[in-house]
Design an enzyme around this catalytic site. Structure first.
Site, PDB file in Angstrom:
ATOM      1  N   HIS A  36      34.347  30.099  36.481  1.00 22.24           N
ATOM      2  CA  HIS A  36      35.452  29.974  35.537  1.00 22.24           C
ATOM      3  C   HIS A  36      36.767  30.143  36.298  1.00 22.24           C
ATOM      4  CE1 HIS A  36      35.642  34.327  35.863  1.00 22.24           C
ATOM      5  NE2 HIS A  36      34.420  34.445  35.394  1.00 22.24           N
ATOM      6  N   GLY A  38      38.684  32.599  36.746  1.00 24.31           N
ATOM      7  CA  GLY A  38      38.781  33.778  37.580  1.00 24.31           C
ATOM      8  C   GLY A  38      38.197  33.556  38.958  1.00 24.31           C
ATOM      9  N   HIS A  39      37.024  32.915  39.012  1.00 29.19           N
ATOM     10  CA  HIS A  39      36.415  32.595  40.304  1.00 29.19           C
ATOM     11  C   HIS A  39      37.310  31.658  41.113  1.00 29.19           C
ATOM     12  CE1 HIS A  39      32.583  33.409  37.942  1.00 29.19           C
ATOM     13  NE2 HIS A  39      32.480  34.248  38.950  1.00 29.19           N
ATOM     14  N   GLY A 149      37.120  40.254  42.998  1.00 34.03           N
ATOM     15  CA  GLY A 149      38.070  40.493  41.921  1.00 34.03           C
ATOM     16  C   GLY A 149      38.091  41.945  41.472  1.00 34.03           C
ATOM     17  N   GLN A 150      39.255  42.405  41.055  1.00 39.69           N
ATOM     18  CA  GLN A 150      39.401  43.772  40.552  1.00 39.69           C
ATOM     19  C   GLN A 150      38.692  43.972  39.230  1.00 39.69           C
ATOM     20  OE1 GLN A 150      43.476  45.453  40.364  1.00 39.69           O
ATOM     21  NE2 GLN A 150      42.824  46.482  38.496  1.00 39.69           N
ATOM     22  N   LYS A 151      38.391  42.885  38.518  1.00 43.08           N
ATOM     23  CA  LYS A 151      37.761  43.016  37.196  1.00 43.08           C
ATOM     24  C   LYS A 151      36.513  43.873  37.257  1.00 43.08           C
ATOM     25  CE  LYS A 151      34.950  40.428  35.173  1.00 43.08           C
ATOM     26  NZ  LYS A 151      33.535  40.478  34.743  1.00 43.08           N
ATOM     27  N   ASP A 152      35.685  43.653  38.275  1.00 40.78           N
ATOM     28  CA  ASP A 152      34.519  44.497  38.509  1.00 40.78           C
ATOM     29  C   ASP A 152      34.926  45.597  39.479  1.00 40.78           C
ATOM     30  OD1 ASP A 152      32.504  43.021  36.933  1.00 40.78           O
ATOM     31  OD2 ASP A 152      32.912  41.426  38.360  1.00 40.78           O
TER      32      ASP A 152
END
Length: 283
Positions: A36, A38-39, A149-152
């Site tokens: 998506h 984000g990637h 990513g910072q999301k994880d």
């Protein structure tokens, strides 16, 4: 160069050796596919730093628990490659299961306490699987840096830890969270949610913004801040809180009174789907 798809770990190593011999900087973006925005943002960040960007696509069974969605996890290699070609990625490393985990494989990396709390407590063995696949990818692709990513956030902390403690010769690059227009952190699991579910999920970011606002006004007691976050989140119907946590970045020590660099993590469940988000704040 046109997008190159490599299946064999040995061929990937040979290619990376050749690129390094030519003085090329290699960047790695590890993914499980179903890409998506984000990637793709991670790929764009890598492209700004590297001559060659390798995107790995491998749905890693070692990081899924027995009751999790490994078999249901969306797979769309052809679509993923089209997206990657459009943004300028150079190589897709897409190994088979047997290439990564051959018969008899039983060597894993245990990231210790950092992998046992938060998500690790709810998904035992998850970060052992994450640490192991990332270590294998680092050895196969031989990148100069890898983008996460910072999301994880906890995953990022685990990878930084193993890279530092096991002396991997690469930089771990932290990329900012990419969000929908409504502020929801992008995730492949959005495929399981309806538009109304995603609308409800906007409260996650709103709760993190509330925490940041309270901290800016001088609040330092984690319990008091969490109470207000919970009240806001639970005001939205059908949203269940898994946990809210305040941890020191990046060793993830739990904090009761906030100081230094703090990661505030929120995990909720909507329509049976767990959604993660966080904010890192310097106090």
């Amino acid at each position: 160069m046109p997008l190159l798809i490599v299946k064999s770990p040995r061929k990937m190593q040979t290619l990376s050796d050749s690129l390094r011999s030519d003085g090329k900087i290699i960047g790695l973006v590890p993914t499980m596919g179903s890409l998506h925005g984000g990637h793709l943002k991670l790929v764009e960040i890598a492209l700004r730093k590297a001559d060659i960007v390798v995107v790995s696509i491998f749905v890693n069974p070692a990081q899924f628990g027995p009751n999790e969605d490994f078999r249901k996890y969306p797979r769309s290699l052809k679509k993923d490659c089209l997206k990657l070609g459009a943004v300028g990625a150079n190589v897709v490393f897409n190994p088979s299961m047997s290439a990564i985990y051959p018969e008899g494989f039983d060597t894993y990396i245990d990231p210790g306490r950092t992998g046992e709390i938060l998500e690790g407590a709810r998904r035992p063995g998850h970060f052992r699987g994450v640490a192991t696949i990332c270590a294998k990818l680092f050895n196969i692709v031989k990148p100069h840096f890898a983008v996460f990513g910072q999301k994880d956030g906890q995953q990022l902390a685990v990878i930084r830890k193993i890279a530092r403690e096991l002396d991997f010769d690469l930089e771990i690059v932290k990329a900012p969270i990419v969000r929908t227009e409504g502020g929801v952190a992008m995730s492949s699991r959005h495929a399981y949610l309806s538009a109304s579910d995603l609308k409800k999920a906007e409260v996650i970011k709103q709760s993190l913004d509330l925490a940041a606002s309270l901290i800016k006004k001088g609040a330092r007691n984690a319990g008091a801040i969490e109470k207000q976050m919970r009240s806001l989140i639970l005001s939205v119907p059908d949203v269940k809180i898994d946990y809210i946590s305040f941890n020191r970045w990046d060793d993830l020590k739990e904090l009761i009174r906030l100081s230094g660099e703090v990661m505030i993590s929120v995990v909720v469940v909507i329509a049976g789907v767990r959604l993660l988000d966080n904010k890192i704040i310097k106090i």
